[in-house]
Design an enzyme around this catalytic site. Structure first.
Site, PDB file in Angstrom:
ATOM      1  N   GLN A  66       0.812  -1.222   0.000  1.00 61.12           N
ATOM      2  CA  GLN A  66       0.000   0.000   0.000  1.00 61.12           C
ATOM      3  C   GLN A  66       0.841   1.266   0.000  1.00 61.12           C
ATOM      4  O   GLN A  66       0.315   2.336  -0.324  1.00 61.12           O
ATOM      5  CB  GLN A  66      -0.923   0.010   1.219  1.00 61.12           C
ATOM      6  CG  GLN A  66      -2.045  -1.002   1.162  1.00 61.12           C
ATOM      7  CD  GLN A  66      -2.858  -1.023   2.445  1.00 61.12           C
ATOM      8  OE1 GLN A  66      -2.465  -0.423   3.457  1.00 61.12           O
ATOM      9  NE2 GLN A  66      -3.976  -1.716   2.429  1.00 61.12           N
ATOM     10  N   ILE A  78       2.737   4.670  -4.305  1.00 66.16           N
ATOM     11  CA  ILE A  78       1.491   5.381  -4.024  1.00 66.16           C
ATOM     12  C   ILE A  78       0.668   5.644  -5.288  1.00 66.16           C
ATOM     13  O   ILE A  78      -0.561   5.501  -5.259  1.00 66.16           O
ATOM     14  CB  ILE A  78       1.793   6.693  -3.279  1.00 66.16           C
ATOM     15  CG1 ILE A  78       2.372   6.385  -1.892  1.00 66.16           C
ATOM     16  CG2 ILE A  78       0.528   7.534  -3.121  1.00 66.16           C
ATOM     17  CD1 ILE A  78       1.454   5.600  -0.994  1.00 66.16           C
ATOM     18  N   VAL A 114       0.205   3.841  -8.016  1.00 66.15           N
ATOM     19  CA  VAL A 114      -0.524   2.621  -8.354  1.00 66.15           C
ATOM     20  C   VAL A 114      -1.542   2.282  -7.270  1.00 66.15           C
ATOM     21  O   VAL A 114      -2.676   1.857  -7.567  1.00 66.15           O
ATOM     22  CB  VAL A 114       0.460   1.456  -8.573  1.00 66.15           C
ATOM     23  CG1 VAL A 114      -0.283   0.128  -8.718  1.00 66.15           C
ATOM     24  CG2 VAL A 114       1.313   1.716  -9.799  1.00 66.15           C
ATOM     25  N   HIS A 174       2.326  -7.600 -13.674  1.00 60.57           N
ATOM     26  CA  HIS A 174       3.724  -7.979 -13.440  1.00 60.57           C
ATOM     27  C   HIS A 174       4.181  -9.012 -14.467  1.00 60.57           C
ATOM     28  O   HIS A 174       5.281  -8.896 -15.029  1.00 60.57           O
ATOM     29  CB  HIS A 174       3.891  -8.536 -12.024  1.00 60.57           C
ATOM     30  CG  HIS A 174       4.103  -7.486 -10.979  1.00 60.57           C
ATOM     31  ND1 HIS A 174       3.078  -6.705 -10.484  1.00 60.57           N
ATOM     32  CD2 HIS A 174       5.234  -7.074 -10.333  1.00 60.57           C
ATOM     33  CE1 HIS A 174       3.568  -5.871  -9.585  1.00 60.57           C
ATOM     34  NE2 HIS A 174       4.857  -6.063  -9.474  1.00 60.57           N
ATOM     35  N   TYR A 226      17.886 -18.268 -20.749  1.00 60.50           N
ATOM     36  CA  TYR A 226      19.162 -18.852 -21.176  1.00 60.50           C
ATOM     37  C   TYR A 226      18.932 -20.183 -21.894  1.00 60.50           C
ATOM     38  O   TYR A 226      19.509 -20.445 -22.969  1.00 60.50           O
ATOM     39  CB  TYR A 226      20.050 -19.040 -19.940  1.00 60.50           C
ATOM     40  CG  TYR A 226      21.355 -19.743 -20.187  1.00 60.50           C
ATOM     41  CD1 TYR A 226      22.438 -19.072 -20.738  1.00 60.50           C
ATOM     42  CD2 TYR A 226      21.514 -21.084 -19.851  1.00 60.50           C
ATOM     43  CE1 TYR A 226      23.646 -19.721 -20.950  1.00 60.50           C
ATOM     44  CE2 TYR A 226      22.712 -21.743 -20.056  1.00 60.50           C
ATOM     45  CZ  TYR A 226      23.773 -21.052 -20.608  1.00 60.50           C
ATOM     46  OH  TYR A 226      24.967 -21.705 -20.815  1.00 60.50           O
TER      47      TYR A 226
END
Length: 507
Positions: A396, A400, A402, A436, A498
């Site tokens: 939270q 800030i 987002v 993400h 890789y």
């Protein structure tokens, strides 16, 4: 016989006379009454009582003198004593909280230990910093820059959103049509860069990450732009004047000084849209708080920090991170657990230092630079996440902009629709996990869901820390999750990348 009797009578008379005289001496003189005599006796007794009262101060003085003597004796004993009831400083009951010296010691030890590691790295690998190599990541195939072209194309989506809101304000579009146009616009914004990055080989991972991040930020901004303008139309339709002023236009007393304020639909201009796109926020407002002027010294300090931390991040990545990652590939392929753990711990320190530098360089230096340049007043881009005693508090407060967007446009709308807090919070983590994974997998052109699972794992971790760990232990758990969790994800993605590159080269 007669003489003897006479002599005895004379003696008796003498005794009687003496007794009468003696009693007369006790009677009041000059004819005073017995009452007067009694009063004189009473006065004598009162004199005796007065004398007793006069004696009492003497007794009090004696007692005070004795108490002063005892006080002097106690003072002497206190001066001679060297012990008293007290707690040890490291005990929680002592109330002592000044550990600045210990903090300085930790910093010195951290600098010394990392200096040793850095010197060992130089002795083993030599100087690996090459700025030209970094520039080539952005300027590969200079006559065809798909990443730069995509950033330029993003302006078209911004203009579509502005045009849609203008049509909605005039009534040319219904709310349903406007909603569909906004949804299609933002869906294309998320799919177009991903498709270009995945299909065009000349897009580098660095350029792909920059493009995907830019489009993600713009899509969140345009979603907020859509919501706020819709709220203004709803308030105007019900003629809630007080609420509409608080949302879109301040009262007259605020119009006398400062910048000119705008009301809906006067905000639907290209200038207003450009300011919002460049402002360091994801949440739209018709009237942003503005600073009085641009402080050139503050601006130059932030610019210097941006350049310095960018160079430092690149240098440490080349000199420190890449050799450790390359040496970790063999243990990962052989599934040697002990050597994998050793490589993970070696990678944790430089990865964490780079993350801290990135946080300061981005959330403090660059965002304050853009805010100062645009005179953007709200500079709270982060809070004291380093004091987090729970995982929820960390998420939270470390980002800030987002957090405000999720709270304003996703969490609270779910609550208003009747969803519980747990479901709404889980939905926020799911959305964050999706982005993400989107920001990592698309530039690397592979989908392994490590970032997605890492974010979703924050839910049980948050429950565990909030339930069983509090205070210092909770803060330590948050730091451990940050320091250890990120290197695990880095190793997973680097290993998969890789292996994927080796397979492609073999084919």
């Amino acid at each position: 016989m007669g003489d003897s009797d006479a002599t005895g009578g004379l003696a008796l008379r003498r005794r009687a006379t003496f007794a009468v005289g003696k009693s007369a001496s006790l009677l009041p003189m000059n004819g005073k009454s017995a009452a007067a005599c009694e009063s004189s006796v009473t006065a004598d007794s009162s004199k005796d009582h007065g004398q007793g009262k006069r004696d009492r101060p003497l007794e009090t003085a004696r007692s005070k003198t004795s108490s002063e003597k005892q006080q002097r004796r106690s003072d002497v004993s206190e001066r001679l004593s060297c012990h008293k009831t007290q707690e040890s400083l490291l005990s929680s009951a002592s109330g002592f909280n000044n550990y600045r010296g210990i903090l300085n010691w930790c910093v010195v030890m951290l600098v010394l230990s990392n200096a040793r590691l850095f010197l060992e790295n130089l002795l083993r690998y030599g100087v690996l910093v090459d700025p030209i190599q970094v520039i080539s990541l952005f300027l590969k195939d200079p006559y065809s820059w798909p990443a730069a072209c995509l950033v330029i194309v993003s302006n078209a989506f911004v203009l579509v959103a502005l045009y849609t809101e203008r049509q909605l304000s005039k009534g040319s579009f219904t709310e349903l049509v406007g909603f569909l146009v906004h949804c299609i616009n933002m869906a294309i914004m998320l799919t177009l860069p991903a498709a270009v990055v995945l299909l065009v080989p000349s897009v580098t991972p660095v350029g792909g990450a920059f493009v995907v991040g830019t489009y993600t930020i713009l899509s969140l901004k345009l979603y907020s732009y859509k919501d706020v303008n819709m709220w203004c139309r709803e308030l105007s339709s019900v003629k809630a004047k007080k609420l509409s002023r608080s949302l879109s236009c301040p009262s007259a007393q605020h119009l006398n000084g400062g910048d000119r304020k705008v009301c809906y639909p006067g905000n639907l201009t290209i200038r207003d849209m450009c300011y919002f796109v460049c402002a360091p926020t994801l949440c739209y407002e018709l009237n942003f708080p503005r600073s009085a002027n641009i402080r050139m010294s503050f601006l130059m300090r932030r610019l210097f920090e941006m350049l310095f931390f960018t160079q430092l991040l690149v240098g440490l990545t080349q000199q420190w991170m890449i050799p450790i990652i390359q040496s970790s590939m063999k243990p990962l392929e052989d599934m040697d657990l002990s050597r994998m753990t050793e490589r993970l711990l070696r990678l944790a320190v430089p990865n964490h230092l780079l993350w801290l530098m990135f946080f300061y360089g981005f959330f403090h230096s660059s965002m304050n630079f853009s805010a100062e340049l645009l005179r953007f007043g709200d500079r709270q881009f982060y809070k004291d996440w380093w004091n987090s005693e729970s995982v929820t508090y960390f998420w939270q407060n470390w980002n800030i902009p987002v957090h405000k967007w999720c709270l304003r446009h996703f969490y609270k709308p779910l609550l208003r629709r009747g969803f519980s807090k747990i479901v709404s919070q889980s939905a926020v983590f799911f959305l964050s996990a999706f982005f993400h994974e989107y920001l990592v997998s698309v530039p690397l052109r592979m989908f392994r869901l490590w970032a997605f699972m890492g974010m979703m794992a924050q839910l049980p971790l948050a429950w565990f820390v909030g339930r069983f760990l509090h205070g210092t232990y909770g803060n330590a758990a948050v730091w451990i999750s940050i320091i250890i969790g990120q290197p695990i994800a880095v190793l997973m993605y680097v290993h998969d990348y890789y292996v994927l590159q080796h397979i492609q080269e073999a084919d």
